[in-house]
Design a protein around this motif. Structure first.
Motif, PDB file in Angstrom:
ATOM      1  N   SER A   8      34.166  48.568  47.457  1.00 33.79           N
ATOM      2  CA  SER A   8      34.685  47.756  46.124  1.00 33.79           C
ATOM      3  C   SER A   8      34.685  48.661  44.969  1.00 33.79           C
ATOM      4  N   ARG A  16      44.196  49.913  44.667  1.00 34.22           N
ATOM      5  CA  ARG A  16      45.163  49.494  43.683  1.00 34.22           C
ATOM      6  C   ARG A  16      46.631  49.937  43.992  1.00 34.22           C
ATOM      7  N   ARG A  23      47.881  45.446  35.815  1.00 36.28           N
ATOM      8  CA  ARG A  23      47.122  44.728  36.728  1.00 36.28           C
ATOM      9  C   ARG A  23      45.577  44.792  36.605  1.00 36.28           C
ATOM     10  N   HIS A  24      45.217  45.876  36.234  1.00 36.77           N
ATOM     11  CA  HIS A  24      43.619  46.284  36.526  1.00 36.77           C
ATOM     12  C   HIS A  24      43.588  47.246  35.347  1.00 36.77           C
ATOM     13  N   PRO A  80      37.457  45.676  41.940  1.00 36.08           N
ATOM     14  CA  PRO A  80      39.121  44.940  42.050  1.00 36.08           C
ATOM     15  C   PRO A  80      39.030  43.578  40.935  1.00 36.08           C
ATOM     16  N   PRO A  81      40.219  43.468  40.490  1.00 36.15           N
ATOM     17  CA  PRO A  81      40.066  42.029  39.494  1.00 36.15           C
ATOM     18  C   PRO A  81      39.398  40.995  39.873  1.00 36.15           C
ATOM     19  N   TRP A  82      39.340  40.575  41.055  1.00 33.38           N
ATOM     20  CA  TRP A  82      38.989  39.309  41.475  1.00 33.38           C
ATOM     21  C   TRP A  82      37.533  39.349  41.817  1.00 33.38           C
ATOM     22  N   ILE A  83      36.809  40.598  41.543  1.00 31.77           N
ATOM     23  CA  ILE A  83      35.502  40.588  41.823  1.00 31.77           C
ATOM     24  C   ILE A  83      34.890  41.124  40.326  1.00 31.77           C
ATOM     25  N   CYS A  84      35.475  42.040  39.599  1.00 29.33           N
ATOM     26  CA  CYS A  84      34.897  42.524  38.375  1.00 29.33           C
ATOM     27  C   CYS A  84      34.518  41.537  37.243  1.00 29.33           C
ATOM     28  N   LYS A  86      33.652  38.279  37.771  1.00 31.55           N
ATOM     29  CA  LYS A  86      32.856  37.302  38.228  1.00 31.55           C
ATOM     30  C   LYS A  86      31.479  37.324  37.860  1.00 31.55           C
ATOM     31  N   SER A  89      28.930  39.913  39.128  1.00 35.31           N
ATOM     32  CA  SER A  89      29.283  41.466  39.107  1.00 35.31           C
ATOM     33  C   SER A  89      28.633  41.883  37.542  1.00 35.31           C
TER      34      SER A  89
END
Length: 175
Positions: A8, A16, A23-24, A80-84, A86, A89
């Motif tokens: 990750s 990416r 997007r990031h 990734p954006p769906w993790i960073c 949260k 994280s």
């Protein structure tokens, strides 16, 4: 030491989609400019880019009291954006309690974190479980995330009056 986390942390480089859309944070001009300015850092996608978020809050939800707590959180943007973004994280690096906000004295509390960030800029030896090798892990603080009062405390830039805008500075229209 976790293969899932190690994979990750390289997502910004390996997974990416680079299609010119934002997007990031790795798609941003700031990230790309940083990579151009520091090619030795950018050369290893395992090096960590961080954001620092700080703000004060009243933990007791009583507005009549002056007690204030400041959190200082580091956000690893390699993920990734769906993790960073949260909560799991986030790296809670310090909590600053007090009768009043830390104000301009926040730099005293930040000194140990700044020293650690300086050490991480040079690098620390760590193990990459995916490649099964030791490497020199480096980290860089790219951004701070805060409101204007917190920005004033962190940067010592006055966000009130004549030079309120940090971008405009002397060209700030104060009327």
């Amino acid at each position: 030491m976790s293969s899932k986390t190690a994979e990750s942390m390289r997502w910004h480089h390996d997974g990416r989609t680079d299609d010119g859309l934002l997007r990031h944070p790795a798609d941003s001009l700031a990230w790309k400019t940083f990579d151009q300015k520091f090619p030795s850092f950018a050369g290893d996608p395992r090096n960590v880019r961080l954001g620092l978020a700080s703000d004060g809050f009243n933990p007791f939800k009583i507005m009549s009291t002056s007690y204030s707590t400041w959190t200082v959180i580091l956000v690893p943007y390699n993920l990734p954006p769906w993790i960073c973004m949260k909560q799991s994280s986030f790296i809670l690096s310090m909590i600053i309690p007090g009768e009043k906000g830390s104000g301009n004295d926040i730099d005293i509390y930040m000194q140990p974190l700044i020293e650690e960030l300086k050490q991480l800029w040079v690098g620390v030896e760590t193990y990459d479980v995916l490649k099964k090798e030791n490497f020199n892990l480096r980290a860089a603080l790219l951004w701070t995330i805060n409101d204007f009062p917190a920005y004033a405390n962190l940067s010592r830039w006055s966000t009130k009056g004549r030079y309120a805008c940090p971008c405009c500075a002397a060209q700030t229209c104060s009327t």
